[in-house]
Scaffold this active site. Structure first.
Site, PDB file in Angstrom:
ATOM      1  CE  LYS A   1      26.192 -31.274  31.356  1.00 33.75           C
ATOM      2  NZ  LYS A   1      24.628 -31.590  32.045  1.00 33.75           N
TER       3      LYS A   1
HETATM    4  O1  S5P Z   1      25.795 -35.759  28.406  1.00 30.86           O
HETATM    5  C1  S5P Z   1      24.950 -35.528  29.132  1.00 30.86           C
HETATM    6  C2  S5P Z   1      25.457 -35.117  30.434  1.00 30.86           C
HETATM    7  C3  S5P Z   1      24.361 -34.661  31.427  1.00 30.86           C
HETATM    8  S1  S5P Z   1      25.019 -34.376  33.066  1.00 30.86           S
HETATM    9  N1  S5P Z   1      23.755 -35.841  28.900  1.00 30.86           N
HETATM   10  C4  S5P Z   1      22.760 -35.642  29.971  1.00 30.86           C
HETATM   11  O2  S5P Z   1      21.497 -35.745  29.645  1.00 30.86           O
HETATM   12  N2  S5P Z   1      22.985 -34.946  31.122  1.00 30.86           N
HETATM   13  C5  S5P Z   1      22.127 -34.539  32.137  1.00 30.86           C
HETATM   14  O3  S5P Z   1      21.471 -36.059  32.692  1.00 30.86           O
HETATM   15  C6  S5P Z   1      21.099 -33.716  31.949  1.00 30.86           C
HETATM   16  O4  S5P Z   1      21.412 -32.235  31.973  1.00 30.86           O
HETATM   17  C7  S5P Z   1      19.751 -34.138  32.539  1.00 30.86           C
HETATM   18  O5  S5P Z   1      19.893 -33.622  33.820  1.00 30.86           O
HETATM   19  C8  S5P Z   1      20.086 -35.638  32.710  1.00 30.86           C
HETATM   20  C9  S5P Z   1      19.278 -36.734  31.696  1.00 30.86           C
HETATM   21  O6  S5P Z   1      18.007 -36.218  31.946  1.00 30.86           O
HETATM   22  P1  S5P Z   1      16.979 -37.146  31.312  1.00 30.86           P
HETATM   23  O7  S5P Z   1      15.580 -36.853  31.770  1.00 30.86           O
HETATM   24  O8  S5P Z   1      17.345 -37.361  29.782  1.00 30.86           O
HETATM   25  O9  S5P Z   1      17.192 -38.609  31.943  1.00 30.86           O
END
Ligand code: S5P
Length: 489
Positions: free
Chosen positions: A313
């Site tokens: 990012k």
């Molecule tokens: O809007 C976003 C963008 C990203 S890239 N929301 C997110 O959660 N992410 C990323 O996606 C976040 O940094 C993490 O690596 C992943 C989601 O992880 P989870 O464990 O919540 O599924």
């Protein structure tokens, strides 16, 4: 409808400068020699009431349960109709609230109720269609729209193709003739507007979730193209590779490998590798990052045929991101096929990343929207990001998004915030299911982190997410659009 009444209303509108001549840029970017702005009527209640009366008189049927104005000018006009005719109204927001109920439509309704759309001006018909689409998704029957001025640029045909019957109080040529007849404009102005209308009658409706209509003809959009067909539509070699491997491996799953040690990272990559198209990393979380980790990760990516996606990012000026991307302790450009970047700094960020890539086959994904509660990405910001992507298709492969931010089949939409069991975490993350991400939010790739990494058996969990995500994609491309009038109903 009384002609004299219409003429008087046009003259009144001219007097309050609701119609102007000169050079104007429309919402679509089109340059127009005239501009009709009915917003000014809010300062002239009597004229506004007349407009509402004329629109009501123009309605094609007499049986409606509800009226709904297209934001913004349609709203007060619909409110007047609602009051005069004692018919309930609905409000459709331009964007959902980031708090409270998050409802897009305000007001009471029941499925199957008939709603009349009210709009001031149509060019392509996009604004009317966007509103209709939301109402149809709620189960309302929307077949008719009344419009005060049809600019005669293809909007009515586009809307007809989606099953909406449009009746306008008057078209631009008639309006101009009235102004000419009363000496308000010269014959030159009249001719220039006629000339403009005859040469600018090709508009299209670009809908958020469905197809695109150009002059009433259906154009296939991203959500209905197969990954396979998109191998050749994209300008980017990595996007082609990704589409190819998604369609051969039958997966649209990206695992977010948010673990803290290299050992965990490599073990996870090996376990889920067979089921994924991408492995997304945050290497700055690793306590023991080393070149050895990267070498092993690259070998696993080769072995299981997936791409590496570093979720850095980036968000700074071009000069800074160039150094961050191509240097430092992580040297991301050397090993990550794709990286995320914010659109916030503007074009320079892409130029900076490209300069560090220095001819390597690399790509970036612009973060257009976020999954977290209270995210600040407005509609304008999202549009800015998609415009940036359109300008740099040779480097930007797509967007991180939470909605269908682009219908362009060249772009890949990556949607995080995906889980089968939870609705969120305690730090603002918000989840939807793989099915909702693909079918409702337009995801091409679903990003799943803790739903897999914290599962008892990550490989088994990855298989489940892969199957759900891919089944939703198959369902999406199967949705037939051959019968345009069925769209949204
Ligand atoms: O809007 C976003 C963008 C990203 S890239 N929301 C997110 O959660 N992410 C990323 O996606 C976040 O940094 C993490 O690596 C992943 C989601 O992880 P989870 O464990 O919540 O599924």
């Amino acid at each position: 409808m009384d002609e004299a009444f219409v003429e008087q209303c046009v003259l009144d509108l001219y007097k309050i400068e609701a119609i102007k001549f000169g050079s104007f840029t429309l919402k679509s970017g089109m340059q127009s020699p005239f501009y009709f702005d009915l917003r000014t009527v809010v300062s002239h209640p009597k004229i506004m009431e007349t407009v509402a009366k004329l629109l009501w008189a123009a309605r094609p049927s007499s049986t409606y349960d509800l009226v709904c104005g297209v934001a913004y000018t349609g709203l007060p006009i619909a409110a007047i109709m609602s009051l005069r005719e004692d018919i309930p109204m609905l409000i459709r927001r331009k964007e959902t609230k980031g708090y409270g109920t998050k409802k897009l439509v305000e007001g009471s309704y029941t499925k199957g109720q008939r709603c009349l759309m009210v709009e001031d001006v149509i060019v392509s018909g996009s604004s009317v269609y966007e509103t209709v689409e939301t109402l149809r998704e709620l189960g309302l029957e929307v077949k008719d729209a009344v419009v005060f001025l049809d600019r005669q640029q293809g909007g009515a045909a586009n809307l007809n193709a989606t099953g909406i019957n449009v009746v306008s109080v008057l078209g631009i040529i008639k309006l101009m003739s009235i102004l000419y007849k009363h000496g308000c404009i010269t014959s030159e102005v009249l001719e220039s507007v006629k000339e403009f209308v005859s040469t600018h009658n090709e508009t299209s409706i670009k809908t958020k979730d469905k197809a695109s209509y150009k002059n009433g003809v259906l154009v296939k959009d991203r959500k209905h193209c197969t990954y396979e067909s998109r191998v050749t539509t994209t300008d980017h070699p990595l996007a082609s590779t990704l589409f190819e491997l998604m369609s051969t491996k039958k997966t649209n799953l990206c695992v977010a490998a948010d673990v803290t040690t290299s050992q965990e990272l490599l073990a996870l990559a090996d376990k889920v590798g067979a089921h994924i198209c991408l492995l997304k990393t945050h290497v700055d979380i690793l306590q023991d990052f080393s070149q050895d980790t990267i070498d092993k990760l690259k070998a696993l990516a080769e072995k299981h045929n997936f791409l590496l996606f570093e979720d850095r990012k980036f968000g700074d000026i071009g000069n800074t991101v160039a150094q961050q991307y191509g240097g430092g302790s992580h040297n991301i450009v050397e090993w990550a096929h794709l990286v995320t970047a914010h659109g916030l700094p503007g074009d320079g960020i892409i130029k900076g990343l490209m300069s560090a890539a220095n001819g390597r086959t690399r790509g970036c994904v612009l973060v257009a929207q976020m999954s977290s509660e209270g995210t600040l990405t407005s509609q304008e910001y999202v549009q800015g990001c998609t415009k940036m992507a359109e300008k740099h298709t040779y480097f930007v492969v797509g967007m991180v998004s939470q909605s269908n931010v682009s219908s362009d089949p060249r772009f890949i939409l990556f949607t995080p915030g995906v889980q089968l069991k939870k609705a969120g975490d305690t730090l603002g993350q918000q989840y939807v299911t793989p099915k909702a991400a693909v079918l409702e939010r337009g995801a091409d790739v679903i990003i799943v982190g803790r739903g897999i990494t914290q599962a008892e058996d990550p490989a088994a969990a990855a298989l489940i997410y892969k199957e759900e995500g891919y089944a939703a994609y198959l369902e999406r491309i199967e949705q037939k659009l051959e019968n345009p009038s069925a769209v949204g109903s």
